[in-house]
Write an enzyme that holds these catalytic residues in place. Structure first.
Site, mmCIF file in Angstrom:
data_model
loop_
_atom_site.group_PDB
_atom_site.id
_atom_site.type_symbol
_atom_site.label_atom_id
_atom_site.label_comp_id
_atom_site.label_asym_id
_atom_site.label_seq_id
_atom_site.Cartn_x
_atom_site.Cartn_y
_atom_site.Cartn_z
ATOM 1 N N ALA A 76 6.077 4.490 15.083
ATOM 2 C CA ALA A 76 6.517 4.729 13.699
ATOM 3 C C ALA A 76 5.952 6.018 13.110
ATOM 4 O O ALA A 76 6.579 6.630 12.255
ATOM 5 C CB ALA A 76 6.172 3.537 12.816
ATOM 6 N N GLY A 129 0.852 -1.190 0.000
ATOM 7 C CA GLY A 129 0.000 0.000 0.000
ATOM 8 C C GLY A 129 0.884 1.234 0.000
ATOM 9 O O GLY A 129 2.032 1.191 -0.435
ATOM 10 N N ARG A 130 0.336 2.329 0.541
ATOM 11 C CA ARG A 130 1.066 3.600 0.508
ATOM 12 C C ARG A 130 2.415 3.513 1.218
ATOM 13 O O ARG A 130 3.432 3.976 0.715
ATOM 14 C CB ARG A 130 0.222 4.699 1.174
ATOM 15 C CG ARG A 130 -0.951 5.142 0.346
ATOM 16 C CD ARG A 130 -1.903 5.978 1.175
ATOM 17 N NE ARG A 130 -2.718 5.115 2.012
ATOM 18 C CZ ARG A 130 -4.029 5.221 2.165
ATOM 19 N NH1 ARG A 130 -4.679 6.185 1.566
ATOM 20 N NH2 ARG A 130 -4.712 4.389 2.931
ATOM 21 N N ILE A 131 2.422 2.897 2.422
ATOM 22 C CA ILE A 131 3.655 2.878 3.222
ATOM 23 C C ILE A 131 4.682 1.930 2.588
ATOM 24 O O ILE A 131 5.866 2.257 2.460
ATOM 25 C CB ILE A 131 3.342 2.496 4.685
ATOM 26 C CG1 ILE A 131 2.428 3.577 5.299
ATOM 27 C CG2 ILE A 131 4.622 2.359 5.515
ATOM 28 C CD1 ILE A 131 1.836 3.213 6.649
ATOM 29 N N ARG A 178 0.928 -4.120 12.225
ATOM 30 C CA ARG A 178 0.160 -4.497 13.412
ATOM 31 C C ARG A 178 0.762 -5.781 13.974
ATOM 32 O O ARG A 178 1.071 -6.721 13.221
ATOM 33 C CB ARG A 178 -1.315 -4.735 13.070
ATOM 34 C CG ARG A 178 -2.133 -3.466 12.841
ATOM 35 C CD ARG A 178 -2.322 -2.658 14.118
ATOM 36 N NE ARG A 178 -3.140 -1.471 13.928
ATOM 37 C CZ ARG A 178 -2.684 -0.258 13.608
ATOM 38 N NH1 ARG A 178 -1.383 -0.078 13.436
ATOM 39 N NH2 ARG A 178 -3.503 0.766 13.485
ATOM 40 N N GLU A 208 0.064 -5.921 22.879
ATOM 41 C CA GLU A 208 0.592 -4.570 22.915
ATOM 42 C C GLU A 208 -0.153 -3.776 23.986
ATOM 43 O O GLU A 208 -1.384 -3.786 23.949
ATOM 44 C CB GLU A 208 0.375 -3.936 21.541
ATOM 45 C CG GLU A 208 1.221 -2.721 21.309
ATOM 46 C CD GLU A 208 1.148 -2.233 19.863
ATOM 47 O OE1 GLU A 208 0.661 -1.123 19.682
ATOM 48 O OE2 GLU A 208 1.556 -2.980 18.948
ATOM 49 N N HIS A 247 5.446 1.267 19.393
ATOM 50 C CA HIS A 247 4.459 1.704 18.386
ATOM 51 C C HIS A 247 4.590 3.212 18.116
ATOM 52 O O HIS A 247 3.640 3.969 18.331
ATOM 53 C CB HIS A 247 3.032 1.344 18.849
ATOM 54 C CG HIS A 247 2.067 1.212 17.698
ATOM 55 N ND1 HIS A 247 1.001 0.334 17.689
ATOM 56 C CD2 HIS A 247 1.988 1.870 16.514
ATOM 57 C CE1 HIS A 247 0.323 0.453 16.566
ATOM 58 N NE2 HIS A 247 0.902 1.382 15.833
ATOM 59 N N THR A 303 6.166 -2.863 11.273
ATOM 60 C CA THR A 303 5.668 -1.550 11.717
ATOM 61 C C THR A 303 4.168 -1.449 11.421
ATOM 62 O O THR A 303 3.611 -0.359 11.412
ATOM 63 C CB THR A 303 6.391 -0.395 10.980
ATOM 64 O OG1 THR A 303 6.290 -0.638 9.576
ATOM 65 C CG2 THR A 303 7.841 -0.269 11.397
#
Ligand code: DGY
Length: 319
Positions: A280, A153-155, A230, A259, A278, A228
């Protein structure tokens, strides 16, 4: 109209809400427990939530006044979106503004694993720096190695561009991803051939424990694993077992399952595992933009204009 804000946030954004609505703010850096959340949401038409707030059908059913949930995140696995849709509640998110920031952090973890930045720091702090060691902390450069990006995706795309510029060979695995510039491999092949595997899928029923014992077993023995996205995308028990068996050269986790990771968790025992809480997307600029977008989403839904990022716009059309 009451808006519930489930955590302490930038005052300027709370003020923008207060100019228009009554705001009930959970004034803490720690999340409300489920009872406190219900209390906070009572009679609210809008809620600015975080990824740690579980908004399931029970919560939605208990608050029929709700018209919009605006999650301060690109991920929304904490919200039952189909239930919200069927109850006429718009669900909004804050994508795009964190793309580069999150990809940069994945890259930071890749470098950390490659060159043992955190491990060196831990060692120095532990009093183990007695001399200049020609044979310790021997890392491996990233140029010329293969980066496998799971979820394009975008990341993932942003990371691919940065990694390519560093001379990494990039392959991706995403059945739905448009990856014209990169080889799109079946997951098994990506795992077998990558020196670094970085996870960038959303958490869905089909990606939960995507990296189970079998798939971790497919990775090269000296591969690096970065997450980075889930935590539950990786089977933590299987990861611990693999590390115990000597598999994987390094692991960088910004997200974990569970988490937060309890202080006694076995993952902390491995020198070659780096764990961050968490963070990022945590730059001042990005978190400010995320808060601004989350507020824009609420204002737009309640004022009847088009919100910047709505997951179920059909709800607004119905309105
Ligand atoms: C998200 O946005 O989903 C991240 O996990 C927090 O920025």
């Amino acid at each position: 109209m009451k808006i519930a804000v489930t955590r302490r946030l930038f005052q300027s954004e709370i003020d923008r809400l207060r100019e228009r609505f009554e705001v009930a703010e959970w004034d803490s850096d720690l999340p409300p427990d489920p009872d406190q959340l219900r209390e906070l949401l009572s009679d609210a038409v809008g809620a600015l939530t975080l990824l740690t707030d579980r908004i399931d059908d029970d919560v939605l059913a208990a608050h029929p006044s709700l018209r919009v949930i605006s999650n301060l995140a690109v991920g929304y696995d904490n919200i039952d979106v189909p239930a919200a849709t069927s109850r006429g509640v718009a669900v909004c998110t804050t994508p795009d503004v964190l793309t580069e920031t999150t990809a940069e952090f994945a890259l930071a973890l890749i470098f950390d694993a490659a060159r043992q930045v955190s491990a060196g720091d831990r060692s120095a702090r532990a009093g183990e720096w007695e001399t200049w060691y020609p044979m310790r902390f021997l890392g491996r450069g990233v140029a010329g190695t293969t980066l496998g990006i799971v979820g394009f995706g975008r990341i993932g795309r942003n990371l691919a561009e940065m990694a390519s510029a560093l001379g990494m060979r990039v392959v991706v695995s995403d059945p739905a991803g448009d990856s014209a510039a990169y080889e799109n491999l079946p997951l098994a092949e990506l795992l077998q051939t990558s020196d670094v595997v970085s996870i960038h899928t959303p958490l869905t029923p089909s990606t939960r424990q995507l990296l189970d014992a079998e798939r971790i077993g497919m990775m090269k023995d000296d591969a690096v694993l970065i997450n980075t996205a889930r935590g539950p995308v990786i089977d933590t028990t299987a990861l611990v077992a693999a590390l115990e068996a000597g598999k994987l050269r390094a692991v960088g986790l910004d997200v974990t399952d569970p988490e937060p990771l309890p202080q006694t968790h076995p993952l902390y025992a491995f020198e070659r595992v780096t764990i961050t809480p968490h963070i990022a997307s945590a730059t001042v600029a990005t978190r400010t933009e995320m808060a601004r977008l989350a507020v824009d989403n609420i204002i737009a839904v309640l004022e009847g204009t088009e919100p910047p990022h709505c997951l179920n716009p059909e709800v607004l059309e119905r309105d």
